[in-house]
Design an enzyme around this catalytic site. Sequence first.
Site, PDB file in Angstrom:
ATOM      1  N   HIS A  84       9.073  95.827  13.830  1.00 41.99           N
ATOM      2  CA  HIS A  84      10.046  95.519  14.268  1.00 41.99           C
ATOM      3  C   HIS A  84      10.315  94.954  15.610  1.00 41.99           C
ATOM      4  CE1 HIS A  84      12.543  98.973  15.829  1.00 41.99           C
ATOM      5  NE2 HIS A  84      11.802  98.437  16.851  1.00 41.99           N
ATOM      6  N   HIS A 112       2.503 100.468  21.523  1.00 40.79           N
ATOM      7  CA  HIS A 112       2.846  99.407  22.333  1.00 40.79           C
ATOM      8  C   HIS A 112       3.384  99.713  23.469  1.00 40.79           C
ATOM      9  CE1 HIS A 112       6.776  99.604  19.719  1.00 40.79           C
ATOM     10  NE2 HIS A 112       6.795  99.163  21.037  1.00 40.79           N
ATOM     11  N   HIS A 165      18.995  98.693  21.052  1.00 38.52           N
ATOM     12  CA  HIS A 165      17.808  98.787  22.030  1.00 38.52           C
ATOM     13  C   HIS A 165      19.155  98.142  22.582  1.00 38.52           C
ATOM     14  CE1 HIS A 165      15.165  97.786  18.807  1.00 38.52           C
ATOM     15  NE2 HIS A 165      14.060  97.817  19.127  1.00 38.52           N
ATOM     16  N   GLU A 222       8.545 104.622  18.883  1.00 40.04           N
ATOM     17  CA  GLU A 222       9.544 104.420  17.758  1.00 40.04           C
ATOM     18  C   GLU A 222       8.683 104.827  15.977  1.00 40.04           C
ATOM     19  OE1 GLU A 222      11.365 100.042  19.523  1.00 40.04           O
ATOM     20  OE2 GLU A 222       9.853 100.318  18.270  1.00 40.04           O
TER      21      GLU A 222
HETATM   22 FE   LIG Z   1      12.114  98.477  19.242  1.00 41.65          FE
END
Ligand SMILES: [Fe+2]
Length: 313
Positions: A12, A196, A59, A243
């Site tokens: 996302h 990431h 977030h 995540e």
């Molecule tokens: Fe995220």
Amino acid sequence: MARIVAGIGSSHVPAIGAAIDNGKTEEPYWKRVFSGFEKSQEWMRETKPDVAIIVYNDHASAFSVDLIPTFALGCAAEFPPADEGWGPRPVPVVQGYPALASHIAQSVILDEFDLTICNKMAVDHGMTVPMNLLFGKVDKDSHWPCPVIPLAVNVVMYPPPTGHRCFMLGRAIRKAVESYPEDLKVVIFGTGGLSHQISGPRAGLINSKWDKAFLDNLSKDPQKLVKIPHVDYMREAGAEGIEMVMWLIMRGALDDKVDEVYRFYTVPASNTAVGHIILENHRRGAKAAGKHKPAAAKHKRAAARAKVHRIRS
Ligand SMILES: [Fe+2]
């Protein structure tokens, strides 16, 4: 009764949303990413779910360090796009499905998963970017193709839930959906990742080998994934790679054996590895839920299932 027919995993990445919103999808850098979702959009148009459950993380848009629910279920009638610092994304307000959401909340809480119930919640790129990737660009004044039940998971502040807890929550969600009397075809998304890391000395870390093994096991042997401790996600997939535990909620909601009908993986988008997978429940389940589909569509779906598309770069 309602039935979950398929699970969708999707990154996302916020920059994907910015590329859509700023008309950059045809630029070579972004076309490489968006072309990987063309077949997925075709699949979604064919599947025509009545409702989608989307597992994502907030977030610091709807929540902050003041309030950190581990699992927050959206039971509202609608969810506006959040202002993430540049104004809300130009996407439609997301319509909810309060009756099914409340049913899931009751069933899952009585099964001893302590959800936070959200009757008012803005949703950020964690949810709207995968919606664009699977449903395509939708004009702000138009409507998303189906209502959505958001499930926000804390993976931002330590401690996030374990992979095992996520998988078992998926199981409980499946049970809840299957005890809902209305005849609904439901899909469930797991979003976020893949590898990431945004900040610190390892910023920019991407581990394609880890990501591809995760996708392989998600499809064929998810029990291997539920045992992975947080520290392994951090070490192998970067700080934000955690995540990926959210994909295990999606996987837990599916059959033990699934048909992988599509996969896409590319590096990078922004500073993130983009992963995507579509898993269908075995024919028995999908058939029961799709009993009203025209014969031509059934044949087309059978052909799609027979051919597993794998695009790797
Ligand atoms: Fe995220």
